[in-house]
Motif scaffolding. Structure first.
Motif, mmCIF file in Angstrom:
data_model
loop_
_atom_site.group_PDB
_atom_site.id
_atom_site.type_symbol
_atom_site.label_atom_id
_atom_site.label_comp_id
_atom_site.label_asym_id
_atom_site.label_seq_id
_atom_site.Cartn_x
_atom_site.Cartn_y
_atom_site.Cartn_z
ATOM 1 N N GLU A 127 0.843 -1.209 0.000
ATOM 2 C CA GLU A 127 0.000 0.000 0.000
ATOM 3 C C GLU A 127 0.875 1.255 0.000
ATOM 4 N N PHE A 160 1.352 6.664 -7.034
ATOM 5 C CA PHE A 160 0.210 7.414 -7.566
ATOM 6 C C PHE A 160 -0.029 8.756 -6.883
ATOM 7 N N ASP A 161 0.399 8.904 -5.646
ATOM 8 C CA ASP A 161 0.291 10.211 -5.005
ATOM 9 C C ASP A 161 1.352 11.177 -5.525
ATOM 10 N N PRO A 184 -3.921 5.917 -14.129
ATOM 11 C CA PRO A 184 -4.270 5.268 -12.861
ATOM 12 C C PRO A 184 -5.534 4.426 -12.942
ATOM 13 N N THR A 239 2.350 1.654 -3.496
ATOM 14 C CA THR A 239 1.314 2.125 -4.421
ATOM 15 C C THR A 239 1.013 3.600 -4.202
ATOM 16 N N ALA A 240 0.934 4.001 -2.943
ATOM 17 C CA ALA A 240 0.688 5.407 -2.625
ATOM 18 C C ALA A 240 1.843 6.283 -3.100
ATOM 19 N N TYR A 256 -5.188 0.664 -1.142
ATOM 20 C CA TYR A 256 -4.900 2.025 -1.572
ATOM 21 C C TYR A 256 -6.025 2.549 -2.466
ATOM 22 N N PHE A 257 -6.396 1.784 -3.474
ATOM 23 C CA PHE A 257 -7.419 2.266 -4.406
ATOM 24 C C PHE A 257 -8.790 2.367 -3.751
ATOM 25 N N GLN A 273 -9.319 5.793 -2.324
ATOM 26 C CA GLN A 273 -9.301 6.972 -3.208
ATOM 27 C C GLN A 273 -10.718 7.479 -3.496
#
Length: 310
Positions: free
Chosen positions: A264, A271-272, A289, A267-268, A306-307, A310
């Motif tokens: 997680e 994409f962050d 994304p 992944t953050a 993570y997703f 969002q």
């Protein structure tokens, strides 16, 4: 220095050593030098090291490429890796290149850039179509890379086999060097674009894409739904014409038993900080994304967490 201060300094030093020792290093499997996977792995490592927290570090590892990477996860030689949609499915089922290994329990972390099968000759070559490779010497990438898998898929569609060419199993960099110095007649490379090795070759030589014969690209895409038709514009490598090539979407994968909180955080970090990744890596500008929610295998629990947030 008083005894109490010495004790405090020593304790702080021990705690610092303990914190450093507890940092989790993730090795990310990429591919050979000269393609797009290694720079992508390097850029992902940079954003992870910057943004995932002090407890996680990442380092890119040169590998044979997309075919080999799931096996490296299975053997514990890397903790996370880049492969493509088609191979990820085969790995989870333990079929194709993974028959000997058996099913590999991996989950998707993120959708990445697409890779295309660059099929390139010198501009004055007599090779025009894929069938013209018959009897020629061809650089096909490392033995464990995705290029060879694509080639072995395309050969039967053209009533050919690997025995119809003289293959050179080398890195992309060496393959395009062999092309420009005349050691091989053609060079193939499954890579995102622009590919560094091909950019370097194009800087000193006039190059041209090999074409598919009429209807053959459509037939190839119909034969495997994981594959897509991709146009590489002429200005990417300075060719006279755009390349109408076959490609596949890539993904980042990890073993499902890798700690969910770790995945997680990775992944953050990606994409962050996607704008930062895209500023560093041209291929990352092709990352959408939303595609991570529609991959060929299920998301890793950490990526799913993570997703979901969002």
């Amino acid at each position: 220095m008083t005894n109490s201060i010495r004790t405090l300094v020593a304790a702080t030093f021990v705690v610092s050593l303990g914190a450093a020792a507890s940092a989790e290093e993730l090795r990310i499997g990429t591919a050979s030098l000269g393609g797009a996977f290694y720079p992508m792995g390097q850029s992902i490592s940079n954003v992870v090291n910057e943004h995932a927290g002090n407890d996680i570090t990442m380092v890119p590892i040169v590998t044979g490429g997309s075919v080999q990477n799931p096996n490296l996860i299975a053997s514990g030689e890397v903790e996370i890796a880049i492969t493509n949609n088609n191979l990820a499915v085969l790995a989870t089922k333990g079929i194709g290149p993974y028959t000997a290994t058996g099913p590999i329990d991996i989950g998707a972390v993120a959708a990445l850039h697409p890779s295309v099968l660059h099929m390139v000759v010198l501009a004055d070559s007599d090779i025009q179509t894929f069938e013209d490779l018959r009897g020629k010497s061809v650089a096909v990438g490392p033995a464990g890379g995705g290029t060879l898998g694509f080639v072995n898929f395309l050969f039967p569609l053209h009533d050919m086999s690997i025995e119809d060419i003289t293959p050179s199993f080398v890195s992309y960099s060496d393959g395009f060097s062999q092309l420009t110095d005349g050691t091989v007649d053609a060079a193939l490379a499954l890579s995102g674009f622009p590919a560094g090795a091909l950019m370097q070759a194009a800087a000193g030589s006039d190059l041209r894409f090999i074409k598919f014969s009429d209807g053959m690209l459509d037939a190839a895409v119909e034969a495997n739904s994981a594959y897509v038709e991709v146009e590489v514009p002429a200005d990417v490598y300075g060719t006279e014409e755009a390349g109408m090539l076959i490609g596949v979407n890539n993904m980042l994968v990890a073993p499902n038993d890798l700690d969910a909180a770790t995945v997680e955080a990775v992944t953050a970090a990606i994409f962050d900080n996607l704008a930062e990744l895209q500023a560093e890596n041209a291929n990352a500008r092709q990352i959408d994304p939303a595609m991570s929610l529609n991959l060929a295998i299920p998301l890793h629990p950490g990526a799913q967490a993570y997703f979901d947030g969002q």
